[in-house]
Design an enzyme around this catalytic site. Structure first.
Site: not given
Length: 408
Positions: A156, A182, A193, A280, A403, A408
Site C-alpha cells: 500500500t 508488506k 505483523t 513511513e 498519513n 486520497s
C-alpha cells in the site's frame, strides 16, 4: 500518492521457486491506481498451515476467518487484496470474503476452509464484490509471476518490495523458505505483523509449524514498531508444501528441526527489519537493546516504550543525543526499574552509568553516530538478567505528510 523510495531500502533478493507454490497477480483496481493489487498463491494438496494474527479487537473478517482456517491446519490457496482492508464492514465484508473463498475453492476442487484471504488498506469500506470477483477470475487464469511481482502487488504505502529467503538441512534433504511482506505504517504488532507470508517445501506437521512460527514471531515481528498503532488486519501465515519429501518434522526432537527453526526465524527477522526500514517517512533504522531487566518480557516492554516514544524518535531524527528522553521512556514503561542502576549508551558510547551522567562525557562520538542511518541505543536496567532487542525507525515530517492524506 507518489512516494519516494525509503533511503533505508534493501534490494529484493534472488528467491528460488518453491515446489508446490504457484504465484499469480491481477488488477482488481480496489483503488484508483494502475497496478496489480491482488496476489494469488496456489498451494499443493496437503500443504500445512500456521498463522499468527493481530489482537486488535476491531479486526477484519479476514482475520476472524483466518483464525478458523489455521485451526484446521491445511491450505490450498491464498488471496491477498491491497487498497481496501475490508475491516469494520460488518456482514458485507464477510460476504465478500465468502465469495472469494467459494470462487477459488470451486476452481481448485477443495473446501472453502482451505482458502485464506487477507486484505489491507483503507478501513471502513466494504470490499467491492464485483471487483473482487473479476480480480480473482483474472488471477486464476493469469501467467505465473515472480516473487517480487507477488510482493509488489500486496503493498500500500510501501516504497520498496520486501522479501527474504533461507535454506536448511533436514537430514540429507535441503529445504528452502521464502517470505514476502508488506508494511510501512500502522506498525506495532501484537502477535503478528502487517501482512506477511512464508512458504517452504519442507514437510512439517501443522502443530509443529505453528509452534515454530509462534516462537519466531515473539522474537521478530512482535519486536518491531513504527508508530505504536496495531493494525486491524495484521497477519503472518506460514505454508509448508512437503514437496521436499523430508521426514516430516513433528517436534524439536526430530533431526533437522533446530535447523528449520533457525532458518524460519532468520526469514522472519529479515522481513521484520525490512518493514521498519520502510517505516513511513523513516530516515534511520534504530536498534534498541535492553539488558539487566527483571525478565525477557519486561525487557521487551521497556524496549518498546523507548521505541514508541515520539520524543525519542524525533530526537534521533534530528541527531540529538538527548538521553534524558530515554530515561523518561524507561520510567513510563510500567516495568520494574531503578533510577540509580540505569545506564544508557548510543552507538556503544555510554552517556549515563548507574543513574549518573558519565564523567567527562564527550558527546562528539555520539553525535557522529547519530548522523548515520543506523542507530543503536543500549539500556541496562541493572536489576536482573532479562534482555531483549526491538527495532524501530525515527519520526520525521514525512510520516505526517503520508498519513495526513492517506485516503486520497
Amino acid at each position: 500518492m507518489d512516494l519516494e523510495t525509503s533511503p533505508l531500502a534493501r534490494p529484493f533478493p534472488d528467491m528460488p521457486a518453491i515446489d508446490g507454490v504457484t504465484l499469480r497477480v491481477a488488477r482488481a483496481r480496489y483503488k484508483n491506481w494502475d497496478r496489480a493489487d491482488l496476489t494469488y498463491a496456489e498451494l499443493a494438496e496437503g500443504t500445512a498451515l500456521a498463522g499468527v494474527f493481530t489482537r486488535n479487537v476491531c479486526c477484519s473478517t479476514e482475520v476472524e476467518m483466518g483464525r478458523e482456517r489455521v485451526a484446521k491446519g491445511r491450505a490450498r490457496a491464498l488471496i491477498v487484496n491491497a487498497g481496501n482492508s475490508n475491516a469494520f464492514t460488518g456482514y458485507r465484508g464477510r460476504e465478500a470474503v465468502e465469495q472469494i473463498t467459494g470462487q477459488v475453492a470451486e476452481q481448485l476442487g477443495c473446501g472453502p476452509e482451505e482458502v485464506l484471504v487477507s486484505s489491507t488498506g483503507v478501513i471502513g469500506v466494504p470490499l467491492p464484490q464485483d471487483k473482487a470477483r473479476d480480480g480473482v477470475s483474472t488471477a486464476l487464469t493469469s501467467e505465473p509471476c515472480t516473487w517480487e511481482e507477488a510482493a509488489a502487488a500486496i503493498g500500500t504505502t510501501d516504497t520498496f518490495t520486501k522479501g527474504a529467503t533461507a535454506t536448511a538441512m533436514i537430514g540429507e534433504t535441503k529445504v528452502t523458505l521464502n517470505g514476502i511482506i508488506k508494511g510501512s505504517g500502522m506498525i506495532a504488532p501484537d502477535m503478528a505483523t502487517m501482512l506477511g507470508y512464508i512458504f517452504t517445501d519442507a514437510a512439517v506437521e501443522p502443530a509443529f509449524l505453528q509452534e515454530c512460527l509462534s516462537a519466531a514471531n515473539k522474537r521478530t515481528y512482535s519486536c518491531i514498531t513504527v508508530d505504536s498503532d496495531t493494525s486491524t488486519s495484521d497477519t503472518v501465515l506460514a505454508f509448508a508444501t512437503g514437496k521436499a519429501a523430508n521426514a516430516p518434522l513433528t517436534s524439536f526432537d526430530d533431526p533437522g528441526a533446530d535447523a528449520f527453526m533457525a532458518a524460519l526465524e532468520d526469514v522472519c527477522r529479515e522481513l521484520a527489519h525490512l518493514v521498519v526500514r520502510d517505516g513511513e517517512g523513516a530516515s534511520k533504522f534504530i536498534t534498541v537493546s535492553v539488558s539487566g531487566a527483571q525478565s525477557d518480557d519486561s525487557a521487551r516492554r521497556v524496549g518498546l516504550a523507548i521505541a514508541n516514544s515520539p520524543l525519542v524518535k524525533t530526537a534521533i531524527a534530528g541527531g540529538d543525543a538527548n538521553w534524558g528522553r530515554v530515561v523518561m521512556a524507561v520510567g513510563k514503561a510500567g516495568e520494574p526499574a531503578d533510577r540509580d542502576t540505569l545506564s544508557i549508551a548510543f552507538g556503544g558510547h555510554w552517556a549515563a552509568k548507574n543513574g549518573l551522567p558519565v564523567e567527562d562525557y564527550d558527546e562528539g562520538p555520539v553525535a557522529k553516530h547519530l548522523q548515520g542511518d543506523e542507530v543503536e541505543i543500549t539500556v541496562d536496567l541493572g536489576i536482573g538478567n532479562g534482555h531483549a532487542t526491538v527495532w524501530t525507525c525515527d519520526l520525521t515530517h514525512g510520516y505526517i505528510s503520508i498519513n495526513a492524506d492517506y485516503r486520497s
